[in-house]
Structures are given as structure tokens and as C-alpha cells.
Write an enzyme that holds these catalytic residues in place. Structure first.
Site, short mmCIF file in Angstrom:
data_model
loop_
_atom_site.label_atom_id
_atom_site.label_comp_id
_atom_site.label_asym_id
_atom_site.label_seq_id
_atom_site.Cartn_x
_atom_site.Cartn_y
_atom_site.Cartn_z
N LYS A 191 0.82 -1.22 0.00
CA LYS A 191 0.00 0.00 0.00
C LYS A 191 0.86 1.28 0.00
O LYS A 191 2.04 1.24 0.26
CB LYS A 191 -0.93 -0.01 1.23
CG LYS A 191 -1.95 -1.16 1.20
CD LYS A 191 -2.90 -1.00 0.05
CE LYS A 191 -4.12 -1.88 0.14
NZ LYS A 191 -3.89 -3.30 0.01
C1 PLP Z 1 -10.04 -2.86 -1.93
C2 PLP Z 1 -9.49 -3.56 -0.73
N1 PLP Z 1 -10.29 -3.85 0.29
C3 PLP Z 1 -9.85 -4.46 1.40
C4 PLP Z 1 -8.54 -4.83 1.53
C5 PLP Z 1 -8.13 -5.58 2.75
O1 PLP Z 1 -7.10 -5.00 3.46
P1 PLP Z 1 -6.16 -5.89 4.38
O2 PLP Z 1 -5.35 -6.76 3.48
O3 PLP Z 1 -5.34 -4.88 5.11
O4 PLP Z 1 -7.03 -6.68 5.29
C6 PLP Z 1 -7.63 -4.54 0.49
C7 PLP Z 1 -6.22 -4.80 0.56
O5 PLP Z 1 -5.56 -5.71 0.52
C8 PLP Z 1 -8.13 -3.91 -0.68
O6 PLP Z 1 -7.31 -3.67 -1.72
#
Ligand code: PLP
Length: 379
Positions: A191
Site C-alpha cells: 500500500k
Molecule cells: C479494496 C481492498 N479492500 C480491502 C482490503 C483488505 O485490506 P487488508 O489486506 O489490510 O485486510 C484490500 C487490501 O488488501 C483492498 O485492496
């Protein structure tokens, strides 16, 4: 005869975080302090992040997924409710509704921005709909004014999935995450800002601060006695080590975002003449993308898997990204989804290819990716 050594081409990875001395110092300081969780870095990161996106409040959590879960609970989503959302997203945005025994109801996307199409969303609203869950996919802001209008017409909550959209701006200049309703950011390693794993929920309502902070910490209120819990909660805490990483990056956030935007610009030039390859939509009407990934759409007749293989053989990582959520095996089996339901999403998902993209990428690396892509497609 002496054999000539043929060196393999330098690998260009899909993503590579840039962390430096400031992060190292910040983490060491936490390690030496002995307070590794629920310490002073937590509030400091929350306040700094809230200020960065113009939100009154922020709560740090262990992942974007955890943040989506708590945000949906915060807007009242529960068993039997429906949440209208995009099928063109990372699977976590739809899964979060399932954690509360609610149902994600998909609506098709806009072919340019690749975000939830407000008209399709309106058509998907039923008497059971409790909330809208737009996703600012690939960092491009969703059409929030239209979705807010729909939500207020039908009395729905809104949770924004801003996991990919740190640094994005809406057409009216509001930063994504600063519109008041809960918005969720993710800090996974690829990110814009990373704490390895982590997330943040931003919002305006002070009552949500108490609720989200408690639910991320096993249902314990800040002023309660040790091991007394007055509601159901989770362990969705973010450690002070992770918060320290985040604080250090907040201090150079503008430069980090600008570096990504610069690489995107290099790509735009390098790929401008590759016939049939569609680039991410340019910023329109004052909206601004927070650059997260560089995803192109290949021509319909192209062999995408073949291109991925050809690029890999030449040392360039790439990934079909994103697949349509409703066509994933779990969603097909659980909800009976079939191809043809969301044609725009399916067409885009079948043609999308993520190319290497990270802030330290050089012009030469971008040129090499562009050249290899051209070769892989026979253009
Ligand atoms: C659009 C979107 N939603 C949710 C997530 C979930 O985030 P995390 O991996 O930090 O749980 C991500 C990222 O990986 C994402 O790109």
C-alpha cells in the site's frame, strides 16, 4: 571453447515498499520503550492520520479487513441485512458483510473509473438493504455525491472501502476518508503507506470512536477495570511498533504519493503508443487518484496468461488483477452467481493486468516493462 555467461535480466517486482532510517529509528524507540501495544504511538498515529485525510476521528486496527468489519457493525449492519457493493474489488470488501451474516449484493461498475456505478447501485437496493459499500478501486475516488444522495433517499449507511485510496481527492477537493461516514484504509505491504499489516477507520461521529476502539479491543471500554468487558469485541488492535512505522511515513506522505504519481506519469508516456492497451482513466473534473497500482486493460483478443508468462520469463512480474468477486468459487457456490450477471465488471476483470509499480521505480525500469509488454503482446 569458453562458455559465455548469460546473466538473467534484473527482476522487476510488482511492488516494493520503501522504508528507511526514519522507520528504523521509530521502531527501535518503541522496542526500547518496552510499550509494544496500546502505548502512546497508537493515538499519535490516529491523530496524524485523521489530520492527513481531514477526518475528525480515526481508529487504528490490525488490517483493512478488520476495519471494514468494525465499520459495517458501526453503521448497524447485522444478520439478514444486504450491503450493496462492487464485484470489482479485493474479496475482503464483500467478505466483511458475511462476517455479520449480512449479504453482499453486487452492482455493476462504471467502465471508466471501475468503481460502483451509482445507477446500478440504486437498482440493487431492496427493502433489506442497510448500507452501501463503495470501493475506491485502484485509488480512484468513487462517485460519492451520487451514492450519498442514494443513501440519504433510502436511509442507508455508507462505509467506504478506501484501502487502496490514500491520497485520493474527490472532485470537490475533499480527501477520500474525510467525508464523515466511516472510511477504511489498509496498510498491507503493497500500500501507499505500510505497517506490514494494519488499517485505519476514519469518521466524523465521536460516538463511533468509543465503539470502534472498544470493539477492536475485545469489547473493553477505555475506563473499565482489567478484564471487564461490556460488549462483544475482537482482537483487532494495531501494535505500537506498527503505529511507529505509520507515523514515520506520515511525515513524508506527500513525497511518497508524489513519487507514485511520477511513476504513473512515466508509464502513461511509455505505454501511450501500445496499440489496444487501455491505461487507467485520467483524473477527471477535479478528482484525483491516489496512486496504488498501475493496472492496464489488454485488448480482448490478447492472451493474458501468455503475456504474464512471457513477462515473467523476461524478469517482469505482473498479475491478473482484479478477478470478479462474484465469480470466485466460494461466491458461486454460496450464492449461485454465474457469468453474465455484471458484464462490465466481468469484461474488465478478464482483461486487467497489474504491472510493476512502486515509488522507487526508475524511468529505465518503466521503459523495460513497457518494451517487454509490447513484445509479449506482439505489438
Ligand atoms: C479494496 C481492498 N479492500 C480491502 C482490503 C483488505 O485490506 P487488508 O489486506 O489490510 O485486510 C484490500 C487490501 O488488501 C483492498 O485492496
Amino acid at each position: 571453447m569458453a562458455q559465455q555467461a548469460v546473466s538473467a535480466p534484473e527482476l522487476i517486482p510488482l511492488a516494493r515498499p520503501v522504508l528507511g532510517d526514519a522507520e528504523e529509528r521509530a521502531v527501535l524507540e518503541v522496542l526500547r520503550s518496552g510499550q509494544l501495544s496500546l502505548g502512546p504511538r497508537l493515538q499519535e498515529f490516529e491523530r496524524g492520520f485523521a489530520a492527513a485525510v481531514g477526518a475528525p476521528h480515526a481508529s487504528a486496527v490490525s488490517s483493512g479487513t478488520a476495519g471494514l468489519h468494525l465499520a459495517l457493525r458501526a453503521v448497524g449492519v447485522g444478520e439478514g441485512d444486504e450491503v450493496v457493493t462492487s464485484p470489482f474489488s479485493f474479496v475482503a470488501s464483500a467478505n466483511a458483510a458475511l462476517y455479520e451474516r449480512a449479504r453482499p449484493v453486487f452492482a455493476d461498475i462504471d467502465p471508466l473509473t471501475l468503481n460502483l456505478d451509482p445507477q446500478a447501485a440504486a437498482a440493487a437496493v431492496s427493502a433489506r438493504t442497510r448500507a452501501l459499500l463503495p470501493v475506491h478501486v485502484f485509488g480512484y475516488p468513487a462517485d460519492m455525491p451520487a451514492l450519498e444522495q442514494l443513501a440519504s433517499r433510502d436511509g442507508l449507511g455508507i462505509v467506504e472501502d478506501a484501502c487502496e485510496a490514500l491520497g485520493a481527492l474527490h472532485a470537490d477537493g475533499t480527501p477520500v476518508g474525510g467525508r464523515g461516514h466511516p472510511a477504511v484504509f489498509g496498510f498491507y505491504a503493497n500500500k501507499q503507506l505500510t505497517t506490514g499489516e494494519g488499517g485505519m477507520v476514519t469518521f466524523a461521529d465521536p460516538a463511533l470512536k468509543e465503539r470502534i476502539d472498544s470493539e477492536r479491543n475485545q469489547g473493553r471500554a477505555p475506563d473499565m477495570g482489567w478484564l471487564d468487558h461490556d460488549r462483544l469485541g475482537f482482537n483487532y488492535r494495531l501494535s505500537d511498533i506498527a503505529c511507529a512505522l505509520g507515523i514515520a511515513q506520515l511525515q513524508r506522505l506527500a513525497a511518497m504519493l508524489a513519487a507514485r504519481a511520477h511513476v504513473a506519469e512515466l508509464y502513461r508516456h511509455a505505454l501511450a503508443d501500445v496499440e489496444g492497451v487501455q491505461l487507467p482513466c485520467p483524473d477527471r473534473g477535479g478528482a484525483q487518484r491516489g496512486w496504488f497500482v498501475f493496472v492496464v486493460q489488454l485488448p480482448r483478443e490478447a492472451d493474458r496468461d501468455g503475456a504474464v508468462r512471457a513477462l515473467a520469463e523476461r524478469g517482469v512480474q505482473s498479475k491478473p488483477y482484479l478477478p470478479a468477486i462474484h465469480l470466485m468459487s466460494f461466491y458461486r457456490e454460496r450464492f449461485g452467481h454465474r457469468p453474465g450477471e455484471f458484464p462490465v465488471c466481468e469484461d474488465v476483470a478478464a482483461r486487467s493486468l497489474a504491472l510493476p509499480f512502486f515509488p522507487a521505480m526508475t524511468e529505465a525500469q518503466v521503459a523495460r516493462v513497457a518494451g517487454e509488454l509490447r513484445g509479449a503482446l506482439g505489438r
